[in-house]
Structures are given as structure tokens and as C-alpha cells.
Scaffold this active site. Structure first.
Site, short mmCIF file in Angstrom:
data_model
loop_
_atom_site.label_atom_id
_atom_site.label_comp_id
_atom_site.label_asym_id
_atom_site.label_seq_id
_atom_site.Cartn_x
_atom_site.Cartn_y
_atom_site.Cartn_z
CG HIS A 85 -8.97 3.16 1.76
ND1 HIS A 85 -9.87 3.82 2.73
CD2 HIS A 85 -8.23 2.62 2.79
CE1 HIS A 85 -9.48 3.61 3.91
NE2 HIS A 85 -8.69 2.95 4.08
CD GLU A 139 -6.36 0.25 0.75
OE1 GLU A 139 -7.37 -0.04 0.62
OE2 GLU A 139 -5.82 -0.22 1.81
CG ASN A 140 -4.05 3.11 1.84
OD1 ASN A 140 -3.47 2.08 1.83
ND2 ASN A 140 -5.15 3.69 2.20
CG HIS A 193 -6.64 -5.03 0.80
ND1 HIS A 193 -5.67 -4.29 0.80
CD2 HIS A 193 -7.47 -4.00 1.78
CE1 HIS A 193 -5.58 -2.98 1.32
NE2 HIS A 193 -6.81 -3.07 1.91
CG HIS A 247 -0.98 0.17 5.90
ND1 HIS A 247 -1.18 1.74 5.76
CD2 HIS A 247 -1.65 -0.01 4.89
CE1 HIS A 247 -1.94 1.87 4.70
NE2 HIS A 247 -2.45 0.89 4.42
CG ASP A 251 -1.52 -1.14 1.59
OD1 ASP A 251 -1.12 -2.38 1.30
OD2 ASP A 251 -2.96 -1.01 1.82
FE LIG Z 1 -3.97 0.51 2.83
FE LIG Z 2 -6.69 -1.28 3.10
#
Ligand SMILES: [Fe+2]
Ligand SMILES: [Fe+2]
Length: 264
Positions: free
Chosen positions: A68, A39-40, A150, A177, A8
């Protein structure tokens, strides 16, 4: 074939790290295909077309997403036409985008599949059954297959590793993360890592400014999280796949911290 998978990427801090490190990593590992979880990437929430373009220009070939996916509305403009991006395949029927695709680069082919866990995350379709459906559709011929699972719970991720052992080349977790230390090649040839870890600030909390997160924990009041601009950390992995069998032969975790340059 060699695949570099980047965890991520969180906001500007994460994007800066990718930009800085990718040339060096390409030289060191010579990956045929580079995949990143995006996604981030846009301020910690979702991704934009401009950011996807930025990563493609840096040499990333394909993208996975997560919970996300829809946070930045820009994605609705292009996801259906973007062949190089997958969002969790077990999102409800009718959701824009797709859950798996084939990435072709440097004469190699990699199937990428994105799935999302259901433990401590929204109750979407079953990721285990969805994985079975997709793999059935791909046929019996051995292929290089990457699954980005995920998910929040380590148990659900480990279970997915066993579920897909011998059917996917790599099952790697994203979303928490934090890189885990359980990299292994399962008995039937699937490389596995519970979480690859993120690319973002190491001075915040999971990439976001720590003061806001602390306020949230201390007061339980609504708080707006902002991407932390501190020193970065970069987490990824390199997997080697025997294309004749679709099995993994080697898995290397990568962990680099700004100012320390530790490579494992
Ligand atoms: Fe993430
Ligand atoms: Fe996530």
C-alpha cells in the site's frame, strides 16, 4: 540492544492505539529503537507526511511499508528526502524511495530492510535475490539487521526466514494483519515470526469495517473499504540483539487488546 517493532498500523484506530500504548511500552521494555510498519496508517491506505511526523513525535525512529506504499499520493512529495522510511526494496528499478536504511537512536544502529513477497501479490523483483544483494553491500562486519518481509504466503515468509538465518538479526512478516504463534530463534541466530499482526480495530476484518467486507464477499460487487472505528488490538514484538555478533538472543511477542490489557 532492544528493538520494538510494531505491525501494520491501520488508520485512525491503529494510530490511537499507538498513541495510548507507546509510553507504557517504552517504560516496560526500554527499547533503544522503535520501528513501525506504516503502510495502512492513513485511512488504511498508505501514509502521509503529517502522520509520519505524528509517529516521530511519539518516539518511533523508523518506518517500513508494503503493497500500500503508493496509495496516498502525499508520499511522492517527501519519500526521497525521508531517511527514516523504507519501502519494499524489490520494487522495480527507478521507484521512488529506498529499500533499506540505517536507523540511529540512543547510541545504537539498526539496519532496516523492507521486502515484499510475490505469492498472491504483484510479480515484482525477486525478494530473495534482493536480500542477498543488500546484505552483500552491507559487508561482513556483524550488524543489527531487521528485515520486514511484507508477504501473503506463510510458506514464502518461512522460506525467507531460512534464507536469511545467520545473516539478519530479525526476519518478521507483515501484511496479513494477524499475529502468528511461531516465534522462534533459528539455529544460526535469526529471530523469526511469520507475521507480527496489525494495530487496528478488532471488530472489523483486518482493520476495515466488516459490513463492507462482507458485502464484497457476498456480492463480488466493487465496495469501498473504510477503517473500522471499533475497539483496537495492538500487535508488536521486542527483539534483543547482541551487537557484537548481530544475532538475536530473545524474541517477545506483544498482543494487547483494548479493554483486556493482555501482555505476553
Ligand atoms: Fe497491511
Ligand atoms: Fe500489505
Amino acid at each position: 540492544m532492544k528493538v520494538l517493532f510494531i505491525g501494520d498500523i491501520v488508520g485512525n484506530t491503529g494510530r490511537k492505539a499507538v498513541k495510548q500504548l507507546l509510553p507504557e511500552l517504552k517504560q516496560k521494555y526500554n527499547p533503544h529503537i522503535i520501528i513501525a510498519n506504516a503502510e495502512n496508517a492513513a485511512g488504511g491506505r498508505g501514509v502521509t507526511g503529517a502522520i509520519v511526523k505524528e509517529f516521530l513525535d511519539l518516539g518511533v525512529h523508523g518506518f517500513t511499508m508494503g503493497n500500500h506504499t503508493w496509495d496516498n499520493k502525499d508520499i511522492f512529495e517527501w519519500i526521497d528526502e525521508e531517511p527514516r522510511m523504507v519501502r519494499p526494496a524489490n520494487f522495480p528499478e527507478g521507484t521512488p524511495g529506498k529499500g533499506h536504511t540505517v536507523i540511529k537512536a540512543n547510541g545504537k544502529e539498526l539496519v532496516i530492510i523492507n521486502l515484499q513477497g510475490r505469492t498472491f501479490l504483484p510479480a515484482i523483483d525477486c525478494p530473495f535475490q534482493k536480500a542477498d544483494d543488500i546484505l552483500r553491500g552491507l559487508g561482513k562486519k556483524p550488524r543489527a539487521i531487521l528485515v520486514d518481509f511484507h508477504a501473503e504466503a506463510t510458506s514464502e515468509k518461512i522460506a525467507m526466514g531460512w534464507h536469511l538465518d545467520g545473516r539478519a538479526s530479525l526476519v518478521v512478516g507483515t501484511h496479513t494483519h494477524v499475529q502468528t504463534n511461531d516465534d522462534t530463534i533459528l539455529p544460526n541466530g535469526t529471530a523469526y515470526l511469520t507475521d507480527v499482526g496489525m494495530v487496528g480495530s478488532r471488530e472489523g476484518v483486518l482493520g476495515m469495517e466488516r459490513e463492507a467486507v462482507l458485502r464484497k464477499f457476498r456480492t463480488q460487487l466493487p465496495v469501498r473499504f473504510v477503517v473500522d472505528e471499533g475497539k483496537w488490538q495492538f500487535h508488536a514484538l521486542v527483539v534483543e540483539i547482541d551487537e557484537a555478533t548481530g544475532k538475536a538472543t530473545k524474541l517477545d511477542k506483544i498482543r494487547i487488546r483494548e479493554g483486556e490489557w493482555m501482555m505476553s
